[in-house]
Motif scaffolding. Structure first.
Motif, PDB file in Angstrom:
ATOM      1  N   GLU A 190       0.732  -1.156   0.050  1.00 40.58           N
ATOM      2  CA  GLU A 190      -0.189   0.121   0.141  1.00 40.58           C
ATOM      3  C   GLU A 190       0.783   1.228  -0.026  1.00 40.58           C
ATOM      4  O   GLU A 190       0.535   2.318  -0.786  1.00 40.58           O
ATOM      5  CB  GLU A 190      -0.805  -0.055   1.397  1.00 40.58           C
ATOM      6  CG  GLU A 190      -1.863   1.162   1.552  1.00 40.58           C
ATOM      7  CD  GLU A 190      -2.718   1.073   2.560  1.00 40.58           C
ATOM      8  OE1 GLU A 190      -3.027   2.279   3.294  1.00 40.58           O
ATOM      9  OE2 GLU A 190      -3.043  -0.133   3.088  1.00 40.58           O
ATOM     10  N   ASN A 191       2.059   1.254   0.930  1.00 41.09           N
ATOM     11  CA  ASN A 191       2.849   2.299   0.991  1.00 41.09           C
ATOM     12  C   ASN A 191       3.447   2.327  -0.402  1.00 41.09           C
ATOM     13  O   ASN A 191       4.164   3.779  -0.845  1.00 41.09           O
ATOM     14  CB  ASN A 191       3.711   2.343   2.019  1.00 41.09           C
ATOM     15  CG  ASN A 191       3.171   2.304   3.229  1.00 41.09           C
ATOM     16  OD1 ASN A 191       2.008   3.014   3.410  1.00 41.09           O
ATOM     17  ND2 ASN A 191       3.513   1.814   4.323  1.00 41.09           N
ATOM     18  N   LEU A 192       3.740   1.528  -1.258  1.00 36.95           N
ATOM     19  CA  LEU A 192       4.436   1.707  -2.578  1.00 36.95           C
ATOM     20  C   LEU A 192       3.637   2.278  -3.657  1.00 36.95           C
ATOM     21  O   LEU A 192       4.046   2.689  -4.565  1.00 36.95           O
ATOM     22  CB  LEU A 192       5.056   0.448  -2.879  1.00 36.95           C
ATOM     23  CG  LEU A 192       6.193  -0.125  -2.277  1.00 36.95           C
ATOM     24  CD1 LEU A 192       6.419  -1.619  -2.503  1.00 36.95           C
ATOM     25  CD2 LEU A 192       7.326   0.669  -3.007  1.00 36.95           C
ATOM     26  N   ALA A 193       2.159   2.203  -3.601  1.00 39.31           N
ATOM     27  CA  ALA A 193       1.437   2.462  -4.417  1.00 39.31           C
ATOM     28  C   ALA A 193       1.691   3.973  -5.278  1.00 39.31           C
ATOM     29  O   ALA A 193       1.716   3.935  -6.422  1.00 39.31           O
ATOM     30  CB  ALA A 193      -0.178   2.530  -3.847  1.00 39.31           C
ATOM     31  N   PRO A 194       1.835   4.928  -4.361  1.00 37.37           N
ATOM     32  CA  PRO A 194       2.146   6.366  -4.862  1.00 37.37           C
ATOM     33  C   PRO A 194       3.455   6.277  -5.964  1.00 37.37           C
ATOM     34  O   PRO A 194       3.497   6.844  -7.056  1.00 37.37           O
ATOM     35  CB  PRO A 194       2.235   7.119  -3.808  1.00 37.37           C
ATOM     36  CG  PRO A 194       1.370   6.636  -2.676  1.00 37.37           C
ATOM     37  CD  PRO A 194       1.876   5.053  -2.960  1.00 37.37           C
ATOM     38  N   THR A 195       4.444   5.351  -5.492  1.00 39.20           N
ATOM     39  CA  THR A 195       5.759   5.351  -6.166  1.00 39.20           C
ATOM     40  C   THR A 195       5.615   4.613  -7.336  1.00 39.20           C
ATOM     41  O   THR A 195       5.903   5.157  -8.345  1.00 39.20           O
ATOM     42  CB  THR A 195       6.726   4.710  -5.130  1.00 39.20           C
ATOM     43  OG1 THR A 195       6.925   5.493  -3.996  1.00 39.20           O
ATOM     44  CG2 THR A 195       8.019   4.315  -6.113  1.00 39.20           C
TER      45      THR A 195
ATOM     46  N   ARG B 260       2.875   4.249  -9.113  1.00 40.20           N
ATOM     47  CA  ARG B 260       1.975   5.117  -9.954  1.00 40.20           C
ATOM     48  C   ARG B 260       2.688   6.437 -10.674  1.00 40.20           C
ATOM     49  O   ARG B 260       2.584   6.649 -11.790  1.00 40.20           O
ATOM     50  CB  ARG B 260       0.615   5.615  -9.232  1.00 40.20           C
ATOM     51  CG  ARG B 260      -0.290   4.479  -8.877  1.00 40.20           C
ATOM     52  CD  ARG B 260      -1.494   5.175  -8.363  1.00 40.20           C
ATOM     53  NE  ARG B 260      -2.267   4.022  -7.899  1.00 40.20           N
ATOM     54  CZ  ARG B 260      -2.729   3.836  -6.710  1.00 40.20           C
ATOM     55  NH1 ARG B 260      -2.405   4.671  -5.812  1.00 40.20           N
ATOM     56  NH2 ARG B 260      -3.413   2.728  -6.234  1.00 40.20           N
ATOM     57  N   ARG B 261       3.672   6.837  -9.710  1.00 38.31           N
ATOM     58  CA  ARG B 261       4.508   8.011 -10.376  1.00 38.31           C
ATOM     59  C   ARG B 261       5.153   7.519 -11.355  1.00 38.31           C
ATOM     60  O   ARG B 261       5.353   8.130 -12.314  1.00 38.31           O
ATOM     61  CB  ARG B 261       5.253   8.553  -9.079  1.00 38.31           C
ATOM     62  CG  ARG B 261       6.468   9.612  -9.638  1.00 38.31           C
ATOM     63  CD  ARG B 261       6.834  10.197  -8.170  1.00 38.31           C
ATOM     64  NE  ARG B 261       7.582   9.378  -7.458  1.00 38.31           N
ATOM     65  CZ  ARG B 261       8.874   8.512  -7.616  1.00 38.31           C
ATOM     66  NH1 ARG B 261       9.522   8.846  -8.684  1.00 38.31           N
ATOM     67  NH2 ARG B 261       9.367   7.937  -6.823  1.00 38.31           N
TER      68      ARG B 261
ATOM     69  N   GLY C  83      -3.392   1.143 -16.627  1.00 33.76           N
ATOM     70  CA  GLY C  83      -4.229   2.311 -16.696  1.00 33.76           C
ATOM     71  C   GLY C  83      -3.670   3.652 -17.308  1.00 33.76           C
ATOM     72  O   GLY C  83      -4.467   4.306 -17.980  1.00 33.76           O
ATOM     73  N   GLU C  84      -2.168   3.797 -17.066  1.00 29.19           N
ATOM     74  CA  GLU C  84      -1.872   4.822 -17.599  1.00 29.19           C
ATOM     75  C   GLU C  84      -1.752   5.007 -19.206  1.00 29.19           C
ATOM     76  O   GLU C  84      -1.875   5.930 -20.172  1.00 29.19           O
ATOM     77  CB  GLU C  84      -0.143   5.078 -17.390  1.00 29.19           C
ATOM     78  CG  GLU C  84      -0.183   5.725 -15.905  1.00 29.19           C
ATOM     79  CD  GLU C  84      -0.205   7.234 -15.873  1.00 29.19           C
ATOM     80  OE1 GLU C  84      -0.268   7.868 -16.792  1.00 29.19           O
ATOM     81  OE2 GLU C  84      -1.063   7.444 -14.698  1.00 29.19           O
TER      82      GLU C  84
END
Length: 409
Positions: free
Chosen positions: A127-132, A134-135, A376-377
């Motif tokens: 969960e904590n890796l999700a922003p990384t 997606r970035r 998604g991207e």
């Protein structure tokens, strides 16, 4: 089909000719052969690989959970007792690295290490890796779109999971070894193909030594200066030996990116070939279908530790079975009459792409996160993505994918 018809069908089938994992034609489309294997029986002897082929979903699923089989046999038998030759002494660095990883451990050692590693590889970690994730996916896809296209494999599919694993492990961005992670992994994974050559073994041994040396040095750094990364978390577990930590990190890279790389590329090739796109609101369902429809890991091997019986065929101790994931995931007995069709809305989809039993893939949630991010991207920023050239399959069958996938935006 009655027993007599089954025997006649089995006799009429030339398994060695039908199942040819070294043939480019077979690698490009193994699914018709799988259908014939399923129709002809539940266990087939294959002379060239000296393996029993298991093509049915129910059997593959059951044997993945059967403790009479194992990824290794050395926890119970010597090589001589099992009727096998010991690995060549020159290959020892590869086997030391491989044999201390979760994938090739059994019994008490596997239970102990998986329990310890799970403490550092929690749902919160993912969960904590999700922003990384997606970035990174947004940046890679953005570069592809800005360039008007390119090789989806080299520019998006490969860099994303390798960068994510590097972030997880705490590999500094300025370490020159970051760029060697993928080549090291590819060299090591070459040993998982059928009957690897001596040159393949030489490359795997060299990569095993170099990768282990680098991780040993990185672990020493983290002991002195812990960070918010997986290696620091593994060090904190304490009960893990240094070799177990090294083997765990290598396994996370190898297993943690091969499925993502090949599902990204094979999946987009499948979408382009069929002229369809997933519903962005139902991306997780579509990703699972792509994992099922064209399985990135086509076959998994197990040693028979005690005699078993499959479809009336006794398979004795000392044998090796080839669990055909690609065939199991297309089995109409489990997936119905549309098993060979791509259905991006398939709801009942218990595919076995990530395995089952005690060796179920620890990184499956991370793989799904990466796949949903990159698909998604691409759907959002390159809705008109199209093939620029017909792709060519790599020669490997077990880990099956393309050399490149050239696309235009």
């Amino acid at each position: 089909m009655d027993a007599v018809e089954s025997v006649q069908s089995e006799e009429a089938l030339d398994v060695d000719a039908l199942y040819d994992p070294w043939s480019p034609e077979f690698v490009a489309d193994p699914y018709p052969a799988y259908a014939r294997l399923r129709a002809a029986g539940r266990a087939h002897w294959h002379g060239p690989t000296r393996q029993w082929l298991i093509p049915h979903y129910e059997d593959v699923s059951a044997l993945l959970r059967d403790r009479r089989l194992g990824r290794t046999y050395t926890h119970r038998f010597t090589h001589e007792e099992f009727g096998r030759e010991a690995p060549a002494a020159a290959h020892e660095p590869f086997h030391t690295l491989n044999d201390h990883g979760l994938l090739d451990l059994e019994a008490a050692d596997h239970t102990r290490i998986r329990r310890l590693v799970s403490k550092a590889f929690t749902p919160r970690t993912v969960e904590n890796l999700a922003p990384t994730v997606r970035r990174l996916a947004a940046g890679l896809v953005g570069d592809l779109v800005a360039a008007g296209g390119g090789d989806l494999l080299a520019s998006v599919a490969e860099p994303l999971p390798v960068a994510v694993i590097a972030e997880m492990l705490g590999v500094p961005e300025d370490d020159e070894e970051r760029g060697r992670l993928r080549p090291w992994s590819a060299a090591i994974c070459g040993m998982f193909e059928l009957n690897p050559s001596e040159e393949t073994a030489r490359r795997a041994v060299a990569a095993s030594i170099e990768f282990s040396d680098y991780l040993r040095e990185l672990i020493a750094r983290r002991r002195k200066s812990p960070g918010d990364d997986l290696i620091s978390s593994l060090i904190a577990v304490e009960e893990l030996t240094e070799q177990e930590m090294i083997s765990t990190c290598v396994l996370l890279l190898n297993a943690g990116h091969e499925a993502t790389v090949n599902t990204t590329v094979n999946g987009w090739w499948t979408l382009l070939k069929h002229g369809v796109r997933p519903d962005p609101e139902k991306l997780s369902t579509a990703v699972d279908e792509l994992l099922r429809y064209d399985t990135p890991l086509q076959m998994f091997e197990r040693w028979v530790l005690d005699d078993i019986e499959v479809g009336g065929q006794v398979i004795p101790r000392g044998s090796e079975v080839a669990l055909l994931f690609g065939s199991a995931n297309r089995d109409p007995a489990r997936f119905g009459p549309t098993a060979d069709e791509l259905d991006l809305t398939r709801a009942d989809n218990p595919h076995i792409t990530f395995g089952a039993g005690i060796h179920y893939c620890l990184g499956a949630p991370l793989a799904r996160l990466e796949l949903e991010a990159v698909f998604g991207e691409l759907l959002r920023r390159a809705p008109d993505l199209r093939l620029a050239a017909e792709p060519v399959w790599k020669p490997g069958y077990v880990i099956r994918g393309f050399d490149e996938l050239l696309v235009e935006v």
